[in-house]
Motif scaffolding. Structure first.
Motif, mmCIF file in Angstrom:
data_model
loop_
_atom_site.group_PDB
_atom_site.id
_atom_site.type_symbol
_atom_site.label_atom_id
_atom_site.label_comp_id
_atom_site.label_asym_id
_atom_site.label_seq_id
_atom_site.Cartn_x
_atom_site.Cartn_y
_atom_site.Cartn_z
ATOM 1 N N GLY A 99 0.766 -1.250 0.003
ATOM 2 C CA GLY A 99 0.166 0.013 -0.004
ATOM 3 C C GLY A 99 0.679 1.106 0.165
ATOM 4 O O GLY A 99 0.394 2.565 0.447
ATOM 5 N N ASP A 100 1.962 1.135 -0.400
ATOM 6 C CA ASP A 100 2.944 2.400 -0.326
ATOM 7 C C ASP A 100 2.353 3.251 -1.572
ATOM 8 O O ASP A 100 2.126 2.625 -2.583
ATOM 9 C CB ASP A 100 4.469 1.673 -0.601
ATOM 10 C CG ASP A 100 4.758 1.144 0.994
ATOM 11 O OD1 ASP A 100 4.280 1.313 1.763
ATOM 12 O OD2 ASP A 100 5.736 0.302 0.517
ATOM 13 N N ARG A 101 2.912 4.297 -1.600
ATOM 14 C CA ARG A 101 2.532 5.334 -2.553
ATOM 15 C C ARG A 101 4.026 6.181 -2.765
ATOM 16 O O ARG A 101 4.118 7.071 -3.167
ATOM 17 C CB ARG A 101 1.543 6.188 -2.427
ATOM 18 C CG ARG A 101 0.340 5.772 -2.119
ATOM 19 C CD ARG A 101 -0.332 5.098 -3.247
ATOM 20 N NE ARG A 101 -1.679 4.484 -3.546
ATOM 21 C CZ ARG A 101 -1.667 3.274 -3.305
ATOM 22 N NH1 ARG A 101 -0.646 2.553 -3.010
ATOM 23 N NH2 ARG A 101 -2.747 2.811 -3.225
ATOM 24 N N ARG A 102 5.000 5.227 -2.713
ATOM 25 C CA ARG A 102 6.477 5.833 -2.757
ATOM 26 C C ARG A 102 6.559 5.965 -4.295
ATOM 27 O O ARG A 102 6.111 5.026 -5.262
ATOM 28 C CB ARG A 102 7.237 4.950 -2.148
ATOM 29 C CG ARG A 102 7.169 4.834 -0.822
ATOM 30 C CD ARG A 102 7.815 3.633 -0.239
ATOM 31 N NE ARG A 102 9.278 3.534 -0.486
ATOM 32 C CZ ARG A 102 10.061 2.414 0.109
ATOM 33 N NH1 ARG A 102 9.433 1.618 0.922
ATOM 34 N NH2 ARG A 102 11.421 2.626 0.001
ATOM 35 N N SER A 103 7.316 7.051 -4.819
ATOM 36 C CA SER A 103 7.651 6.944 -6.256
ATOM 37 C C SER A 103 8.656 5.807 -6.643
ATOM 38 O O SER A 103 9.730 5.489 -5.813
ATOM 39 C CB SER A 103 8.270 8.246 -6.425
ATOM 40 O OG SER A 103 8.976 8.353 -7.946
#
Length: 529
Positions: free
Chosen positions: A428-432
């Motif tokens: 669920g990460d929204r890291r680039s």
């Protein structure tokens, strides 16, 4: 190079639901024996320094000992593609007199020297874990660990007396490395013929691994952090070969016998004592690591091929179902043995993050003279049974940070990169996440559709294809052209040349070495896992 294995998480769910299976066929072979030759004087006896009192007996039905891997894992651009003591057991104190040996012993009750034995044929039954019911889950490290084959970033320290003697011997034998290796095996097989079945029938692919492993250990003899991790990985990986604690003294004896013959100009009692201390400590680290691992996991897994997708004439995506739960982390790799080439193992990266159905996928490229890769690409079919070694490698995502991920994959090296992308999505990460997919031609972008579908599903993901024959810049140049990358952790997977140039490019744009993760092919091949 047999590249890492990679496969879409929703690709390959055929062949029987999600239940575990019992292999229908377990190939057996009769190992060939090879005559040995020369004898050399026997050096001082070498014995493991000890073994945990609660360690169980290591399974006797297995194989042998090949050389080593990185904690980042096989430059998974992939490899072909990337341990009972004798009666009298000296105490660790007897061998900790040198700074090098003492340091390694303190870091991990001791360790094995990169000796090379090899895998045995499929056994009639697969060993099962004797410890807790809960399956082992590979440890996840927040920061990458430099592999023995990589340039160490630690400040230079004055070499210990033992390290100086060991490196002097290695420098002396380097010009005749092939003779040293051949003589070592001749001694081993003549003095200990019962060990011959543990090695492949054809030794040509085994010859150079021993020296590479020795050079690695010699180079890092004073670097406790790197050496212990390297050796523990080797010890765990050697379980699949059937390596037992009592095999190590024989290997050490013959190793020193070969070194003393070809380093005769500089060899003396002091140098031999240094090698005995180092090898004793090194072998114990491997023995202890194997004993601990035996409590938690089997030495190997059987796996049935459930799908075989030929993407190009020489690249296949292979999905298998292991006979027991197989815990691993996205970005790791394993070793694979086929029934057609017993005791020959090659490393491949997992092509997807762990799946709920337990299936595992690999991307395999058939390479010239690649026994395992050609068998997997051109011969394997659904229903065939292969063997898998334990998971290894530390090219994994650190989910405790919010740094972006810069992922560079060349050829089948895109496999573990895809697994990392899936891992970020599942958490669920929204890291680039920036992916550079390198290939020589359009034809080599065999998994680009999968990567573009992932990009469409995740707005935080960007995928760029860099084709050598069409681009005005090479992959390293493309990395420099984008950015900035100062807030990114970098991951590289592909051929050795791409790894080297990629690391240089990343350092040039300001990414520190401790934030660059990759597995070295050379180490993988050496680790033999």
């Amino acid at each position: 190079m047999d590249a890492p294995t990679t496969t879409s998480a929703d690709n390959g769910t055929s062949g029987g639901g999600g239940g575990w299976f019992t292999p229908r066929k377990k190939p057996t072979t009769t190992p060939d024996s090879e005559p040995g030759t020369p004898e050399a004087r026997r050096p001082a006896a070498i014995r493991p320094v000890g073994r945990p009192t609660d360690a169980p007996e290591t399974p006797a039905d297995g194989t042998a000992v090949p050389p080593a891997s990185t904690t980042g894992s096989a430059s998974t651009g992939g490899p072909e593609q990337r341990h009972e003591p004798p009666e009298a057991i000296p105490t660790p104190a007897q061998y900790a007199s040198s700074p090098a040996a003492a340091g390694v012993a303190a870091a991990s009750s001791a360790g094995p020297a990169p000796a090379t034995l090899t895998p045995a044929p499929f056994a009639s039954t697969a060993p099962s874990a004797t410890g807790p019911d809960e399956p082992r889950v590979p440890a996840q490290r927040p920061a990458p660990v430099s592999a023995p084959g990589q340039a160490a970033s630690a400040p230079a320290r004055e070499a210990s007396p033992d390290a100086i003697l060991i490196r002097r011997a290695m420098a002396e034998v380097a010009p005749v490395a092939e003779k040293v290796t051949s003589y070592f095996y001749a001694l081993l097989f003549v003095r200990y013929p019962d060990l011959r079945p543990l090695f492949p029938a054809a030794m040509d692919t085994q010859r150079d691994r021993l020296l590479k492993a020795l050079l690695t250990a010699a180079e890092h003899i004073d670097n406790t952090d790197v050496l212990v991790d390297y050796l523990q990985n080797l010890g765990r990986g050697h379980r699949k070969y059937g390596t037992r604690a009592e095999h190590y003294p024989a290997v050490g004896e013959c190793l020193i016998g070969a070194l003393s013959k070809y380093a005769a100009e500089v060899w003396n009692e002091e140098m031999e004592a240094a090698w005995v201390r180092a090898y004793t400590t090194i072998s114990q680290v491997m023995i202890d690591a194997a004993a601990r691992d035996e409590l938690r996991a089997p030495a190997w897994w059987y796996a049935e091929v459930v799908t075989h997708d030929l993407r190009t004439p020489d690249v296949a995506v292979i999905t298998v179902r292991p006979d027991q739960p197989y815990p691993f982390l996205a970005g790791q790799y394993t070793s694979v043995e086929t029934p057609w080439w017993p005791r020959i193992w090659r490393h491949y990266s997992f092509a997807s993050a762990p799946r709920s159905d337990g299936l595992l996928s690999f991307h395999v490229k058939a390479v010239p003279a690649g026994w395992v890769s050609n068998a997997l690409v051109h011969r394997a079919r659904p229903g065939d049974i292969i063997r898998l070694g334990p998971p290894a490698g530390a090219m994994t995502v650190d989910h405790t940070t919010e740094s972006g991920l810069l992922c560079v994959g060349g050829g089948t090296g895109i496999a573990p990169i895809k697994a990392l992308v899936e891992d970020v999505a599942e958490h669920g990460d929204r890291r680039s996440v920036e992916v550079f997919y390198g290939a020589r031609t359009d034809h080599d972008l065999y998994d680009i559709d999968t990567m573009l579908r992932l990009q469409q599903s995740h707005p935080w993901l960007a995928v760029r294809a860099i084709i050598d024959q069409q681009a005005n810049q090479q992959l390293p140049d493309a990395i420099r052209a984008y950015g900035p990358w100062d807030e990114f952790d970098a991951y590289l997977s592909g051929p050795p040349g791409m790894i080297r140039s990629g690391v240089d490019a990343l350092r040039d744009v300001g990414i520190p070495s401790d934030r660059i993760r990759h597995d070295s092919v050379e180490e993988l091949v050496a680790a033999g896992s």
